[in-house]
Design an enzyme around this catalytic site. Structure first.
Site, short mmCIF file in Angstrom:
data_model
loop_
_atom_site.label_atom_id
_atom_site.label_comp_id
_atom_site.label_asym_id
_atom_site.label_seq_id
_atom_site.Cartn_x
_atom_site.Cartn_y
_atom_site.Cartn_z
N LYS A 194 69.11 19.50 140.27
CA LYS A 194 67.97 19.56 140.83
C LYS A 194 67.81 20.62 141.78
O LYS A 194 68.69 20.62 142.58
CB LYS A 194 67.82 17.74 141.25
CG LYS A 194 67.69 17.00 140.17
CD LYS A 194 66.36 16.88 139.79
CE LYS A 194 66.35 15.53 138.76
NZ LYS A 194 64.98 15.23 138.22
N LYS A 215 59.16 12.45 127.21
CA LYS A 215 59.96 11.26 127.71
C LYS A 215 58.69 10.04 126.92
O LYS A 215 57.54 10.24 127.34
CB LYS A 215 59.60 10.98 129.22
CG LYS A 215 60.57 11.89 129.85
CD LYS A 215 60.68 11.65 131.62
CE LYS A 215 61.67 12.72 132.03
NZ LYS A 215 61.60 12.64 133.48
MG LIG Z 1 62.24 16.50 135.28
#
Ligand SMILES: [Mg+2]
Length: 367
Positions: free
Chosen positions: A163, A262
């Protein structure tokens, strides 16, 4: 498909270690486990993957519960569907709320596959019997990230994601790249940048990232097309793509070379599989994203990832990555960076009722 009863379990579990992004830190995870039960007592399982607060998308555990209880469950219980493909269209009168929709839609697919006595991945047309696992490092400091990545590499994970944010990106990626020159490495920005950061983002090209995920705003497909033209690094869209229509827009504009699919973000298998098919036709690559999820969602992600187009390692790690004990049995296990796809009917895992009870906040039934 006669659906007799639907059960919702709201659960809460502490993560083994906090997971950080520039938007905040997740210490505890709430989730919604859905059981859809037919007139023979067969059970299909789904999972609501919204977080407790709306940092990822607008949905939360609270909004998902509201939409499930007041809108979607009544719609499903009074319908007379004959195939799980009918669930997504059944919900077409409800705007968005995709994670709530997916929780139920996926449960109906699991139930359907169990009624057929077949693994769900085969029912979906999947071909992959082993899938490659990827892990996400979510530590706040560089040294901790390096330590996490060492652990993932030891465990054989095939692709590592970190991240990033404008404050930490360059130093962090340089440190990881120096330590792991050959690693399949990618970065996820969760919308931490604007187009004004284009020159800054170009500097990240030197780290030979597989892709940079969602650098710009969550609702900005056009500006990603401008950015992608400037970067050598592939752009991958996550938050921006909530429907097949979004995917068409992004592909037409050249906004990305990858889409992270997703199930929760797009509303279930029907939109996810259509998106996979479209990307395959248009030369945009796909992989399956994770949501710091419990085992039911993980098992669905495994089923989805058996489809032909998912040829890049997904965000699917072992149950033990986040949990002391998951709510499924058997737990998801990664061996040498790979997960064997289960052969049992449906998603191939059962609820671990003892563990579920330990972590349940409450349970409600609808019929
Ligand atoms: Mg992502």
């Amino acid at each position: 498909m006669k659906i007799d009863k639907i059960i919702l379990h709201v659960i809460k579990m502490k993560l083994k270690k906090p997971f950080s992004t520039h938007l905040g830190t997740v210490n505890e995870r709430e989730g919604i486990i859905v059981e859809v039960i037919d007139d023979n007592g067969l059970r299909g399982y789904g999972e609501g993957v919204a977080f407790s607060t709306p940092w990822y998308t607008e949905e939360t555990v609270g909004t998902s519960l509201h939409i499930l209880k007041e809108v979607l469950i009544p719609l499903l219980l009074k319908s007379s569907i004959t195939h799980p493909k009918e669930v997504f269209p059944l919900f077409s009168t409800v705007r968005r709320n995709n994670m709530a929709k997916a929780a139920l839609e996926c449960a109906v697919w699991d139930l359907y596959a169990k009624q057929l006595g077949q693994p769900l991945w085969k029912v979906l047309g999947g071909t992959r019997e082993v899938i490659e696992a990827g892990a996400v490092a979510g530590a706040p400091a560089i040294e901790e990230t390096i330590a996490q990545v060492h652990g993932f590499v030891r465990d054989g994970y095939k692709r590592i994601k970190v991240k990033i944010s404008p404050e930490t990106d360059y130093e962090l990626l340089r440190a990881v790249r120096e330590e792991f020159p050959q690693l399949k490495l990618m970065a996820d920005a969760n919308s931490a940048y604007t187009l004004k950061d284009t020159a800054h983002l170009k500097r990240l090209d030197e780290f030979r990232l597989e892709m940079i995920e969602q650098p710009l705003g969550i609702d900005d497909i056009y500006e990603h097309s401008l950015l992608q033209k400037e970067l050598k690094t592939n752009v991958c869209l996550d938050e921006s793509i909530t429907s097949l229509h979004d995917a068409k827009s992004a592909i037409s504009l050249g906004s990305c070379r990858f889409i992270n699919i997703k199930l929760g973000r797009v509303g279930g298998y029907v939109p996810a599989v259509s998106m996979h098919d479209l990307c395959g036709q248009q030369g945009v690559r796909v992989w399956c994203g994770g949501m710091i999820e419990f085992g039911i969602s993980r098992a669905h992600n495994i089923a989805l990832s058996t489809l032909k187009g998912f040829d890049f390692p997904s965000d699917i790690s072992s149950s033990s990555r986040y949990w002391k004990e998951d709510i499924i049995e058997p737990e998801v296990v990664v061996e040498n960076g790979k997960i064997s796809v289960p052969e049992a009917p449906g998603i191939g895992v059962e609820l671990n009722r003892r563990r579920l009870k330990q972590v349940s906040l409450y349970t409600e039934e609808y019929s």
